[in-house]
Design an enzyme around this catalytic site. Structure first.
Site, PDB file in Angstrom:
ATOM      1  N   HIS A 208       0.856  -1.201   0.000  1.00  0.00           N
ATOM      2  CA  HIS A 208       0.000   0.000   0.000  1.00  0.00           C
ATOM      3  C   HIS A 208       0.888   1.247   0.000  1.00  0.00           C
ATOM      4  CE1 HIS A 208      -2.870   2.976   1.532  1.00  0.00           C
ATOM      5  NE2 HIS A 208      -3.815   2.165   1.121  1.00  0.00           N
TER       6      HIS A 208
ATOM      7  N   CYS B 192      -3.552   2.330  -4.488  1.00  0.00           N
ATOM      8  CA  CYS B 192      -4.570   3.119  -3.786  1.00  0.00           C
ATOM      9  C   CYS B 192      -4.622   4.505  -4.423  1.00  0.00           C
ATOM     10  CB  CYS B 192      -4.239   3.210  -2.305  1.00  0.00           C
ATOM     11  SG  CYS B 192      -5.400   4.256  -1.422  1.00  0.00           S
TER      12      CYS B 192
ATOM     13  N   HIS C  75      -7.448   0.056  -4.314  1.00  0.00           N
ATOM     14  CA  HIS C  75      -8.370   0.807  -3.466  1.00  0.00           C
ATOM     15  C   HIS C  75      -8.737   2.034  -4.284  1.00  0.00           C
ATOM     16  CE1 HIS C  75      -6.355  -0.703   0.531  1.00  0.00           C
ATOM     17  NE2 HIS C  75      -7.006  -1.651  -0.108  1.00  0.00           N
TER      18      HIS C  75
ATOM     19  N   ASP D  64     -12.839   2.718  -1.611  1.00  0.00           N
ATOM     20  CA  ASP D  64     -12.091   3.024  -0.390  1.00  0.00           C
ATOM     21  C   ASP D  64     -12.887   4.041   0.409  1.00  0.00           C
ATOM     22  OD1 ASP D  64     -10.032   2.804   1.360  1.00  0.00           O
ATOM     23  OD2 ASP D  64      -8.547   3.818   0.126  1.00  0.00           O
ATOM     24  N   HIS D  65     -12.289   4.479   1.505  1.00  0.00           N
ATOM     25  CA  HIS D  65     -12.935   5.444   2.415  1.00  0.00           C
ATOM     26  C   HIS D  65     -14.115   6.181   1.791  1.00  0.00           C
ATOM     27  CE1 HIS D  65      -8.667   6.121   4.222  1.00  0.00           C
ATOM     28  NE2 HIS D  65      -9.033   4.861   4.234  1.00  0.00           N
TER      29      HIS D  65
ATOM     30  N   TYR E 113     -15.108   4.350   7.013  1.00  0.00           N
ATOM     31  CA  TYR E 113     -15.588   2.994   6.724  1.00  0.00           C
ATOM     32  C   TYR E 113     -17.065   2.792   7.046  1.00  0.00           C
ATOM     33  CZ  TYR E 113     -10.892   1.691   5.565  1.00  0.00           C
ATOM     34  OH  TYR E 113      -9.679   1.613   4.939  1.00  0.00           O
TER      35      TYR E 113
HETATM   36  C1  DNO Z   1      -6.516   2.635   4.894  1.00  0.00           C
HETATM   37  C2  DNO Z   1      -6.098   1.328   4.365  1.00  0.00           C
HETATM   38  C3  DNO Z   1      -4.722   0.985   4.863  1.00  0.00           C
HETATM   39  C4  DNO Z   1      -4.192  -0.346   4.353  1.00  0.00           C
HETATM   40  C5  DNO Z   1      -2.887  -0.678   5.033  1.00  0.00           C
HETATM   41  C6  DNO Z   1      -2.321  -1.984   4.590  1.00  0.00           C
HETATM   42  O1  DNO Z   1      -7.648   2.917   4.990  1.00  0.00           O
HETATM   43  O2  DNO Z   1      -6.158   1.288   3.010  1.00  0.00           O
HETATM   44  O3  DNO Z   1      -4.809   0.967   6.248  1.00  0.00           O
HETATM   45  O4  DNO Z   1      -5.080  -1.362   4.568  1.00  0.00           O
HETATM   46  O5  DNO Z   1      -1.953   0.336   4.817  1.00  0.00           O
HETATM   47  O6  DNO Z   1      -1.333  -2.357   5.472  1.00  0.00           O
END
Ligand code: DNO
Length: 359
Positions: A208, A246, A275, A320-321, A334
């Site tokens: 990531h 991401c 992500h 993602d978020h 989340y």
């Molecule tokens: C944040 C996530 C990260 C990810 C970690 C993997 O929201 O995308 O916390 O899962 O960095 O280790």
């Protein structure tokens, strides 16, 4: 493309598997055992129990996130060999239960970092995660940790598990003598130690990016641009050494051209998963997270998914978020609603891209 959702387990998530299952097109999860401290073995029995629950809900779990790397590995301390052996055991145990991709990061001390976990978005009255480096300047690492834990509505946040933070002051001190070159050398030692096990078990490691995509608190960070990832992939050249692309983390730096980066690594077959989220730049080292829709932020989601469609169409994706909308309360970033809207939007783009190509 397999659309997935992050879920923290029935003890730790306010969202249920049946809610996730009802989001159209959801194939499964990017799962996590959020109570595991960095360095611990993810035991066979606990993975089995997690998977049984997920499968009973009609969902898959081929991606696992946040198998956190112990600081002794990143610092290159003698205990690293023991922690690398534990990591290999976790890989074997996860592979036994059908896991194909493991998402991890190699950021010293912190996972992602924000200065506000619920910043109101004036345009629509919702709120989202926000970062302003100027604000960070007054805070310092210990204060930001305290405020992150206090403002997370009682939920743990990835990378902010209390066990990891107990030793914070000491760890920050140890990093004072670690340069980016040292961190990369320690990273190579780690990859050399685990990639053979990944190859044996068919697991892909997906790193990531640093979030935000620049160094913070003077700590070395080595994973926030295309050039950085080229270096990381070269540390141990194997299809098992890949990326979790991401878009929001890399996209926090406007200099990162996300569709181009996806094409670059997608063509190399080195994207383990994505992500996908949007980000709105507000000034120098200042941004907030936006709704997924392209026009609400600065990333072009169509161009992003088109790059995925062209170069790595069979990958795993998750929204993602999300923002907090419709009075939902929960783990910052989340919640259910905005991530579900994000999934629906990304699925719509995907369908249009596919049908457009056939037309
Ligand atoms: C944040 C996530 C990260 C990810 C970690 C993997 O929201 O995308 O916390 O899962 O960095 O280790």
């Amino acid at each position: 493309m397999k659309m997935t959702f992050r879920w923290y387990g029935s003890q730790s998530d306010s969202i249920t598997l049946s809610q996730i299952k009802q989001i159209p097109g959801m194939s499964g999860l990017m799962g996590v055992l959020d109570y595991k401290a960095a360095g611990q073995v993810w035991e066979d029995k606990e993975i089995e129990a997690y998977m049984a629950e997920v499968h009973a809900a009609g969902l898959e779990c081929e991606v696992i996130e946040s198998v956190n790397v112990h600081e002794d590995i990143k610092l290159g301390l003698p205990a690293r060999d023991e922690y690398i052996a534990n990591y290999c055991q976790s890989i074997r145990n996860l592979a036994k239960h059908g896991v194909k991709v493991i998402v991890y990061n190699f950021m010293p001390v912190f996972d992602w970092l924000r200065t506000d976990l619920a910043r109101p978005i004036p345009e629509d009255g919702s709120n989202s995660l926000y970062f302003d480096e100027a604000q960070l300047g007054d805070m310092g690492p210990l204060e930001i940790v305290r405020s992150t834990i206090e403002n997370s509505n009682g939920f743990t946040l990835p990378g902010w598990e209390p066990a990891r933070l107990a030793e914070l002051e000491n760890t920050l001190e140890q990093y004072k003598s670690v340069s980016s070159e040292d961190l990369l050398a320690n990273y190579k030692y780690f990859l050399d130690g685990i990639i053979p096990t990944c190859e044996e078990t068919g697991v892909v490691m997906a790193v990531h990016p640093d979030d935000p995509a620049w160094p913070i608190f003077g700590l070395p960070r080595v994973a926030h641009s295309q050039a950085d990832f080229d270096k990381i992939l070269a540390l141990h050249d194997s299809p098992s050494n890949a990326l979790c692309l991401c878009t929001g983390s890399l996209g926090s730096d406007p200099a990162n051209d996300i569709p181009a980066i996806i094409r670059h690594f997608g063509e190399m077959g080195r994207i383990g998963c994505l992500h996908v989220r949007n980000v709105k730049h507000l000034g120098y080292h200042k941004f907030r997270e936006a709704a997924h829709l392209s026009s609400t932020g600065d990333l072009d989601m169509y161009a992003i998914l088109k790059a995925v469609h062209d170069t790595c169409p069979n990958t795993y994706i998750r929204p993602d978020h999300g923002r907090m909308i419709w009075d939902e309360t929960g783990r910052p970033g989340y919640g259910l609603y905005d991530r579900a809207l994000g999934a629906a939007y990304l699925n719509g783009l995907w369908e249009a891209i596919g049908k457009g190509e056939q037309a």
